[in-house]
Design a protein around this motif. Sequence first.
Motif, PDB file in Angstrom:
ATOM      1  N   VAL A   1       0.840  -1.203   0.000  1.00 28.20           N
ATOM      2  CA  VAL A   1       0.000   0.000   0.000  1.00 28.20           C
ATOM      3  C   VAL A   1       0.880   1.260   0.000  1.00 28.20           C
ATOM      4  CG1 VAL A   1      -1.718   1.269   1.384  1.00 28.20           C
ATOM      5  CG2 VAL A   1      -1.888  -1.208   1.141  1.00 28.20           C
ATOM      6  N   ILE A   2       0.442   2.274  -0.757  1.00 28.17           N
ATOM      7  CA  ILE A   2       1.209   3.522  -0.889  1.00 28.17           C
ATOM      8  C   ILE A   2       1.118   4.363   0.391  1.00 28.17           C
ATOM      9  CG2 ILE A   2       1.343   5.694  -2.199  1.00 28.17           C
ATOM     10  CD1 ILE A   2       0.228   4.085  -4.620  1.00 28.17           C
ATOM     11  N   GLU A   3       2.290   4.873   0.806  1.00 25.37           N
ATOM     12  CA  GLU A   3       2.344   5.730   1.999  1.00 25.37           C
ATOM     13  C   GLU A   3       2.930   7.084   1.605  1.00 25.37           C
ATOM     14  OE1 GLU A   3       4.895   3.765   4.785  1.00 25.37           O
ATOM     15  OE2 GLU A   3       3.538   2.054   5.023  1.00 25.37           O
ATOM     16  N   ALA A   4       2.754   8.079   2.493  1.00 24.74           N
ATOM     17  CA  ALA A   4       3.376   9.392   2.257  1.00 24.74           C
ATOM     18  C   ALA A   4       4.895   9.189   2.194  1.00 24.74           C
ATOM     19  CB  ALA A   4       3.010  10.348   3.383  1.00 24.74           C
ATOM     20  N   GLY A   5       5.544   9.881   1.272  1.00 23.56           N
ATOM     21  CA  GLY A   5       7.010   9.767   1.129  1.00 23.56           C
ATOM     22  C   GLY A   5       7.433   8.695   0.137  1.00 23.56           C
ATOM     23  N   ASP A   6       6.487   7.846  -0.293  1.00 20.81           N
ATOM     24  CA  ASP A   6       6.849   6.785  -1.256  1.00 20.81           C
ATOM     25  C   ASP A   6       7.122   7.364  -2.633  1.00 20.81           C
ATOM     26  OD1 ASP A   6       6.794   4.599   0.341  1.00 20.81           O
ATOM     27  OD2 ASP A   6       4.757   3.962  -0.188  1.00 20.81           O
TER      28      ASP A   6
ATOM     29  N   VAL B   1      -2.536  13.193  -1.796  1.00 22.48           N
ATOM     30  CA  VAL B   1      -3.183  12.517  -0.648  1.00 22.48           C
ATOM     31  C   VAL B   1      -4.149  11.436  -1.112  1.00 22.48           C
ATOM     32  CG1 VAL B   1      -3.053  14.188   1.238  1.00 22.48           C
ATOM     33  CG2 VAL B   1      -4.832  14.453  -0.471  1.00 22.48           C
ATOM     34  N   ASP B   2      -4.716  11.609  -2.316  1.00 23.77           N
ATOM     35  CA  ASP B   2      -5.663  10.601  -2.813  1.00 23.77           C
ATOM     36  C   ASP B   2      -4.963   9.300  -3.199  1.00 23.77           C
ATOM     37  OD1 ASP B   2      -7.645  12.383  -2.410  1.00 23.77           O
ATOM     38  OD2 ASP B   2      -7.814  13.022  -4.518  1.00 23.77           O
ATOM     39  N   LEU B   3      -3.639   9.374  -3.340  1.00 30.18           N
ATOM     40  CA  LEU B   3      -2.888   8.157  -3.701  1.00 30.18           C
ATOM     41  C   LEU B   3      -2.529   7.354  -2.441  1.00 30.18           C
ATOM     42  CD1 LEU B   3      -2.731   9.730  -6.386  1.00 30.18           C
ATOM     43  CD2 LEU B   3      -0.370   8.988  -6.587  1.00 30.18           C
ATOM     44  N   ILE B   4      -2.490   8.072  -1.280  1.00 25.28           N
ATOM     45  CA  ILE B   4      -2.128   7.374  -0.040  1.00 25.28           C
ATOM     46  C   ILE B   4      -3.215   6.345   0.287  1.00 25.28           C
ATOM     47  CG2 ILE B   4      -1.726   7.691   2.451  1.00 25.28           C
ATOM     48  CD1 ILE B   4      -0.552  10.454   1.753  1.00 25.28           C
TER      49      ILE B   4
ATOM     50  N   THR C   1      -2.661  -0.225  -8.733  1.00 19.71           N
ATOM     51  CA  THR C   1      -4.033   0.258  -8.947  1.00 19.71           C
ATOM     52  C   THR C   1      -4.132   1.116 -10.206  1.00 19.71           C
ATOM     53  OG1 THR C   1      -4.425   0.331  -6.589  1.00 19.71           O
ATOM     54  CG2 THR C   1      -5.843   1.742  -7.915  1.00 19.71           C
ATOM     55  N   LYS C   2      -5.277   0.961 -10.889  1.00 17.94           N
ATOM     56  CA  LYS C   2      -5.592   1.882 -11.991  1.00 17.94           C
ATOM     57  C   LYS C   2      -6.505   2.948 -11.382  1.00 17.94           C
ATOM     58  CE  LYS C   2      -8.078   1.776 -16.371  1.00 17.94           C
ATOM     59  NZ  LYS C   2      -8.694   0.886 -17.367  1.00 17.94           N
ATOM     60  N   LEU C   3      -6.004   4.164 -11.281  1.00 19.84           N
ATOM     61  CA  LEU C   3      -6.745   5.209 -10.567  1.00 19.84           C
ATOM     62  C   LEU C   3      -7.342   6.203 -11.554  1.00 19.84           C
ATOM     63  CD1 LEU C   3      -7.262   6.239  -7.616  1.00 19.84           C
ATOM     64  CD2 LEU C   3      -5.318   7.772  -7.971  1.00 19.84           C
ATOM     65  N   HIS C   4      -8.668   6.406 -11.475  1.00 21.87           N
ATOM     66  CA  HIS C   4      -9.331   7.368 -12.367  1.00 21.87           C
ATOM     67  C   HIS C   4      -9.220   8.771 -11.781  1.00 21.87           C
ATOM     68  CE1 HIS C   4     -11.095   4.674 -15.340  1.00 21.87           C
ATOM     69  NE2 HIS C   4     -11.015   3.780 -14.365  1.00 21.87           N
ATOM     70  N   SER C   5      -9.053   9.732 -12.667  1.00 24.97           N
ATOM     71  CA  SER C   5      -8.969  11.118 -12.228  1.00 24.97           C
ATOM     72  C   SER C   5     -10.348  11.586 -11.740  1.00 24.97           C
ATOM     73  CB  SER C   5      -8.522  11.976 -13.410  1.00 24.97           C
ATOM     74  OG  SER C   5      -8.611  13.322 -13.082  1.00 24.97           O
TER      75      SER C   5
ATOM     76  N   HIS D   1     -12.034  15.870 -14.980  1.00 27.05           N
ATOM     77  CA  HIS D   1     -10.964  15.421 -15.865  1.00 27.05           C
ATOM     78  C   HIS D   1     -11.141  13.955 -16.206  1.00 27.05           C
ATOM     79  CE1 HIS D   1      -8.908  19.154 -14.959  1.00 27.05           C
ATOM     80  NE2 HIS D   1      -9.228  18.928 -13.688  1.00 27.05           N
ATOM     81  N   ALA D   2     -11.047  13.663 -17.500  1.00 28.57           N
ATOM     82  CA  ALA D   2     -11.107  12.249 -17.896  1.00 28.57           C
ATOM     83  C   ALA D   2      -9.699  11.674 -17.743  1.00 28.57           C
ATOM     84  CB  ALA D   2     -11.546  12.153 -19.344  1.00 28.57           C
ATOM     85  N   GLY D   3      -9.572  10.393 -17.722  1.00 28.90           N
ATOM     86  CA  GLY D   3      -8.241   9.776 -17.727  1.00 28.90           C
ATOM     87  C   GLY D   3      -7.960   8.971 -16.479  1.00 28.90           C
ATOM     88  N   TYR D   4      -6.887   8.210 -16.537  1.00 31.81           N
ATOM     89  CA  TYR D   4      -6.504   7.378 -15.394  1.00 31.81           C
ATOM     90  C   TYR D   4      -5.004   7.140 -15.454  1.00 31.81           C
ATOM     91  CZ  TYR D   4      -6.722   3.908 -19.106  1.00 31.81           C
ATOM     92  OH  TYR D   4      -6.540   3.240 -20.294  1.00 31.81           O
ATOM     93  N   ILE D   5      -4.453   6.708 -14.310  1.00 30.61           N
ATOM     94  CA  ILE D   5      -3.031   6.318 -14.282  1.00 30.61           C
ATOM     95  C   ILE D   5      -2.899   4.992 -13.538  1.00 30.61           C
ATOM     96  CG2 ILE D   5      -1.929   8.587 -14.479  1.00 30.61           C
ATOM     97  CD1 ILE D   5      -1.736   8.632 -11.414  1.00 30.61           C
ATOM     98  N   HIS D   6      -1.840   4.266 -13.855  1.00 27.43           N
ATOM     99  CA  HIS D   6      -1.508   3.053 -13.104  1.00 27.43           C
ATOM    100  C   HIS D   6      -0.398   3.421 -12.129  1.00 27.43           C
ATOM    101  CE1 HIS D   6      -3.341   1.343 -16.728  1.00 27.43           C
ATOM    102  NE2 HIS D   6      -3.664   0.323 -15.964  1.00 27.43           N
TER     103      HIS D   6
END
Length: 383
Positions: free
Chosen positions: A12-17, A46-49, A55-59, A63-68
Amino acid sequence: LYSKSMFHSRAVIEAGDLVISRDNLTSIIITPGEEMHNKFGRYAHVDLIGQKFGTKLHSPPPHAGYIHLLRPTPELWTLSLPHRTQILYLPDISYITMRLGVRVGGKVIEAGTGSGSMTHSLSRTVGPTGQVLSFEYHQPRYEKALEEFKSHGLENVRLQHRNVCKDGFNDASGVEAVFLDLPAPWEAIPHAMKTLRPDIITKICCFSPCLEQVLKTVSTLRSEGFSDIFTQEVLIRTHELVKESDPDHLTSVSSVVDSLKAHEKRKVERRAVQMKTAREKARRQKENRDGVSSSEPGQKRKLEEDKAEGTPSADIDNEEKQQEQVKEYSAWVEPDTQLKNVVLTKPTPEMKGHTSYLTFASLYPEIIRNAIAAQESSKSAVA
Ligand code: SAM
């Protein structure tokens, strides 16, 4: 001083990663309060923490789009790092690492550090019990790399600001392998020898784009007593997959054999046409030289005789070869074996990717011991 290591296995993603976005291959350090904004959308850190790596995260709208969101590896870092110099890519890095025998717990020298692409891979390979001694003489590059290695938690990397060609490798000793990516590696080789372990066979690799550099490196390696010297080049050849939906998809071994036969037949036919054209051309040239014409009756008969005799042996050889090859294919296959669910690949003829030549060599313990003994006797002679 060091941040936590970028080579962790947390889920899981943490702050500072450090997180790498697969889609535009950029890296970010998760910093609450900051935002990432690009053509794939807008993301508050903060939304990534708390998100899982992968994960495939939608914006968030509008805004359309997503990132892995990917966990960093040396491979991904090489693709996403900020370039300060030319860098090494994975085909070379992995081959060098294997050939140098870099191992967990090993001690390895690298010069120059450049953009740190090779350093990250070496750091992971030697692991927490090993050490990478990296050298860079360009002050701003040295400082940037120092900052980067600290922020990535590469505690097993010791970076030094030093001109290795002029001043050598400082107090380095007990080294098993040396990698030199420098404009003049031959100047650093005599210094590198002094760092190598005298109890095992040690290895060196020099990475140079031009053959002129390779020649100088090889002659220095020879004169310093290195053995097993060889130069190689890593080139990329892609393989195309034959998909099942392809009309040409080969579903049985007999269809593979048929297709090989047809291919060989086309090759032989092409060659026969080429030979015939070449013969005709040679004949015309001879006629022009001798001033005779094939329309003269005696000459015409002679040419026809030549032609009748002249089934060229190369054509016969080709046909025989073709038959032999077809027999060979047929011998090792069961004609009705089905190839369903087998992935077939076809290599592209083109080979890409020259970055540099890799010159490898080994140093045997007795050479190092003799060099140490010679050094000590010259010291005592001076005293
Ligand atoms: N292998 C690196 C990578 O993968 O990122 C790239 C190395 S870059 C092509 C070469 C580096 O060697 C440059 O940063 C340069 O400043 C450094 N360099 C050149 N001569 C040097 C020397 N005599 N001593 C130390 N560093 C040197």
